[in-house]
Design a protein around this motif. Structure first.
Motif, PDB file in Angstrom:
ATOM      1  N   TRP A  13      18.735   5.993  -0.303  1.00 37.28           N
ATOM      2  CA  TRP A  13      19.216   5.742  -1.662  1.00 37.28           C
ATOM      3  C   TRP A  13      20.738   5.708  -1.592  1.00 37.28           C
ATOM      4  CZ3 TRP A  13      17.724   9.155  -6.567  1.00 37.28           C
ATOM      5  CH2 TRP A  13      18.053   8.443  -7.729  1.00 37.28           C
ATOM      6  N   HIS A  46       8.969   4.645  -7.739  1.00 37.11           N
ATOM      7  CA  HIS A  46       9.817   5.690  -8.332  1.00 37.11           C
ATOM      8  C   HIS A  46       9.339   7.080  -7.931  1.00 37.11           C
ATOM      9  CE1 HIS A  46      11.635   8.365 -11.223  1.00 37.11           C
ATOM     10  NE2 HIS A  46      10.447   8.667 -11.704  1.00 37.11           N
ATOM     11  N   HIS A  96      10.141   7.739  -4.296  1.00 35.94           N
ATOM     12  CA  HIS A  96      11.545   7.664  -3.867  1.00 35.94           C
ATOM     13  C   HIS A  96      12.452   8.555  -4.715  1.00 35.94           C
ATOM     14  CE1 HIS A  96      15.548   5.669  -3.595  1.00 35.94           C
ATOM     15  NE2 HIS A  96      15.206   5.421  -2.337  1.00 35.94           N
ATOM     16  N   GLN A  97      12.781   8.134  -5.920  1.00 37.12           N
ATOM     17  CA  GLN A  97      13.735   8.921  -6.705  1.00 37.12           C
ATOM     18  C   GLN A  97      13.212  10.333  -6.982  1.00 37.12           C
ATOM     19  OE1 GLN A  97      13.297   5.626  -9.236  1.00 37.12           O
ATOM     20  NE2 GLN A  97      13.621   4.924  -7.145  1.00 37.12           N
ATOM     21  N   THR A 138      17.599   6.391 -15.317  1.00 38.77           N
ATOM     22  CA  THR A 138      17.254   5.598 -14.137  1.00 38.77           C
ATOM     23  C   THR A 138      16.128   4.633 -14.522  1.00 38.77           C
ATOM     24  OG1 THR A 138      15.770   7.381 -13.449  1.00 38.77           O
ATOM     25  CG2 THR A 138      17.931   7.340 -12.423  1.00 38.77           C
ATOM     26  N   CYS A 157      17.320   1.071 -10.381  1.00 40.70           N
ATOM     27  CA  CYS A 157      16.872   1.219  -8.985  1.00 40.70           C
ATOM     28  C   CYS A 157      15.892   0.122  -8.592  1.00 40.70           C
ATOM     29  CB  CYS A 157      16.229   2.591  -8.795  1.00 40.70           C
ATOM     30  SG  CYS A 157      17.357   3.946  -9.145  1.00 40.70           S
ATOM     31  N   THR A 207      12.959   1.813 -12.738  1.00 42.37           N
ATOM     32  CA  THR A 207      12.293   0.942 -11.754  1.00 42.37           C
ATOM     33  C   THR A 207      11.274   0.148 -12.558  1.00 42.37           C
ATOM     34  OG1 THR A 207      10.812   2.792 -11.299  1.00 42.37           O
ATOM     35  CG2 THR A 207      12.501   2.359  -9.647  1.00 42.37           C
ATOM     36  N   VAL A 242      18.071   0.820  -2.972  1.00 41.72           N
ATOM     37  CA  VAL A 242      16.971   1.773  -2.778  1.00 41.72           C
ATOM     38  C   VAL A 242      16.063   1.244  -1.681  1.00 41.72           C
ATOM     39  CG1 VAL A 242      16.922   2.663  -5.143  1.00 41.72           C
ATOM     40  CG2 VAL A 242      15.662   0.595  -4.611  1.00 41.72           C
ATOM     41  N   THR A 280      23.075   0.163  -7.116  1.00 37.95           N
ATOM     42  CA  THR A 280      22.377   0.992  -6.137  1.00 37.95           C
ATOM     43  C   THR A 280      21.646   0.140  -5.112  1.00 37.95           C
ATOM     44  OG1 THR A 280      20.296   0.960  -7.367  1.00 37.95           O
ATOM     45  CG2 THR A 280      21.838   2.725  -7.905  1.00 37.95           C
ATOM     46  N   THR A 326      13.452   6.908   4.032  1.00 41.10           N
ATOM     47  CA  THR A 326      13.893   6.632   2.658  1.00 41.10           C
ATOM     48  C   THR A 326      15.405   6.522   2.660  1.00 41.10           C
ATOM     49  OG1 THR A 326      14.309   8.896   1.977  1.00 41.10           O
ATOM     50  CG2 THR A 326      12.090   8.100   1.601  1.00 41.10           C
TER      51      THR A 326
END
Ligand code: CS2
Length: 476
Positions: free
Chosen positions: A251, A32, A35-36, A116, A176, A118, A216, A214, A249
């Motif tokens: 998304w 997380h 990435h996010q 969100t 995600c 993970t 990811v 999603t 990356t």
């Protein structure tokens, strides 16, 4: 902090004092943060309306590290043109168990627009058939103790129930994790749970909750002391919440009602009506090959993905798995050029700077193979197509469990106990796999009884044993 003005480290492009919290995230693990948080930081550079409140359900470690450094942390990219980033989008970080009422207040606050998560595949407590797992201890507990939840589902239900009672619109749910149709499945699981509380509440969720699915992607090895020392050597500060990941990356979010409230596309997030195509290619090619390599590579004594890929036989095997077994199984992939996509993934696996441990990928196999390998196997069986490399992945998973059990090593998997029971009966014969394949929670009745599949897994299992005993590893 003059050190932070060096050109290869990107410092926050917004004033943190203006940061407004509008996202709650469950599971502030390395993926997380790598990435996010990276994308959300870019959103905040446009307008700082996307502060994140992190919630950890199971461990306080990351929360403490973040707290000690004012919720700032570093992403270190691993590649030729690598940049590092200081991420400043975390507004607050909460360890859930002692702070439940604080979390309930947060979840009912209309300023929070997005949730969100993970929390890994198992964190959603959803069975392989996509239904909520009523036998899960956490779910059983949460149903009996609505105001004292333990699971993600329990917390989110709590937030939704409060919003329902206050006539506040729900937040948008954006899961995600690597599950196919993750948004749809989580919404259905929440509706199932709500049905047991109040049917009108369940209808409110069904009619109003927006939950896009999603995809990811970014390979993120576990953070360790080597990373922390590198950051300290390069920049002179200690960052116990630092993460590292490959440069790549991606998304992809299913286009949803209200997506225009977030400038997703301006920061490189792909919005699409066909998220299923992205999910399918990513889960089957990248994650399918990853898991196969993890189990087989481990059985053959390799430690990281790049080390295993440096072996020509294993590289060829991953290539054949993808091109001869997985790509033929893909349907309705839209505009995705799967050949280029697959070649890029092979190149990503070979990146020697990314020290991605096979053992890390091997975790939670019982929760992963159902999304990564079995859909391709089912499709190929239907099409009378080859499944030998896919079956090798399943055989290697069985062998991994057996050898870990023999070595007395801990298996990280919610089904570890039952898997170890089966493994203890193994005699290094093809029949060793029977117990694993009869686990209906993983294989379902269709595969469990499919003789072509069973025979193929047995053959591959025998080859692994031969290779382990110094036999010809070319044999695959
Ligand atoms: C890996 C994934 O640990 C695993 O199971 O296959 O975490 C993989 O690295 C990511 O999905 C890449 O996006």
């Amino acid at each position: 902090m003059s050190i932070l003005s060096q050109s290869h480290i990107k410092t926050p492009a917004f004033n943190r004092n203006n940061l407004k919290a509008s996202i709650v995230h469950f599971g502030p693990g390395a993926f997380h943060r790598a990435h996010q948080c990276y994308y959300i930081d870019l959103l905040n550079a446009i307008t700082p309306d996307f502060g994140i409140v992190e919630i950890a359900l199971n461990s306080e470690d990351t929360i403490k590290s973040l707290e000690n450094q004012d919720n700032l942390f570093t992403i270190k990219e691993l590649g030729e043109n690598s940049k590092n980033h200081i991420i400043a989008s975390i507004k607050d970080a909460i360890y859930a168990p002692p702070n439940k009422s604080k979390i309930f207040d947060l979840l009912q606050n209309p300023e929070i627009k997005i949730i969100t998560s993970t929390i890994t595949e198992k964190g959603y407590c959803i069975k392989n058939d996509g239904k909520l797992d009523w036998d899960n201890e956490g779910i059983k507990h949460d149903l009996e103790n609505l105001d004292n939840p333990r699971t993600y589902i329990g917390y989110v239900i709590n937030g939704l129930l409060r919003r329902y009672k206050n006539a506040t619109p729900p937040f948008v749910i954006i899961p995600c994790d690597n599950l196919s149709e993750n948004g749809k499945k989580v919404k259905n699981a929440l509706c199932d749970f709500a049905q047991k509380i109040d049917t009108d509440f369940a209808k409110y969720i069904m009619d109003n909750l927006v939950a896009p699915s999603t995809m990811v992607d970014s390979i993120t090895p576990k953070s360790d002391n080597a990373l922390f020392s590198q950051i300290e050597d390069e920049y002179g500060y200690k960052d116990n919440a630092a993460v590292w990941r490959e440069e790549f990356t991606q998304w992809v979010i299913e286009t949803y009602d209200g997506h225009k409230n977030v400038p997703w596309e301006k920061v490189g997030v792909i919005l699409t009506d066909n998220v299923a195509a992205f999910e399918q290619v990513k889960l089957r090619i990248l994650n399918g090959a990853h898991s196969t390599l993890a189990y087989l590579g481990w059985c053959l004594g390799f430690e990281t993905v790049a080390q295993a890929m440096a072996n020509p036989m294993l590289e060829k095997l991953v290539h054949d798995l993808i091109f001869k077994n997985i790509i033929p199984s893909l349907k309705n992939v839209g505009n995705i050029d799967v050949t280029t996509y697959a070649n890029d993934i092979i190149a990503r696996f070979k990146n020697p700077v990314v020290q991605h441990k096979l053992a890390q990928i091997a975790w939670d196999g019982s929760q992963k193979i159902g999304f990564r390998l079995l859909p391709s196997i089912r499709q190929n069986l239907k099409d009378n197509a080859n499944i030998s490399y896919l079956s090798l992945g399943i055989a290697a998973w069985c062998r991994f469990i057996i050898r870990m059990t023999r070595q007395g090593k801990e298996i990280t998997d919610p089904m570890a106990k039952i898997l170890m029971e089966i493994a203890k009966k193994a005699k290094d014969k093809a029949n060793d796999i029977d117990g694993f394949l009869s686990l209906e929670m993983i294989f379902d009745a269709d595969l469990e009884k499919n003789q072509t599949f069973i025979n193929e897994v047995k053959q591959q299992y025998n080859k692994i044993i031969k290779a382990e005993n110094g036999g010809n590893i070319e044999a695959f």
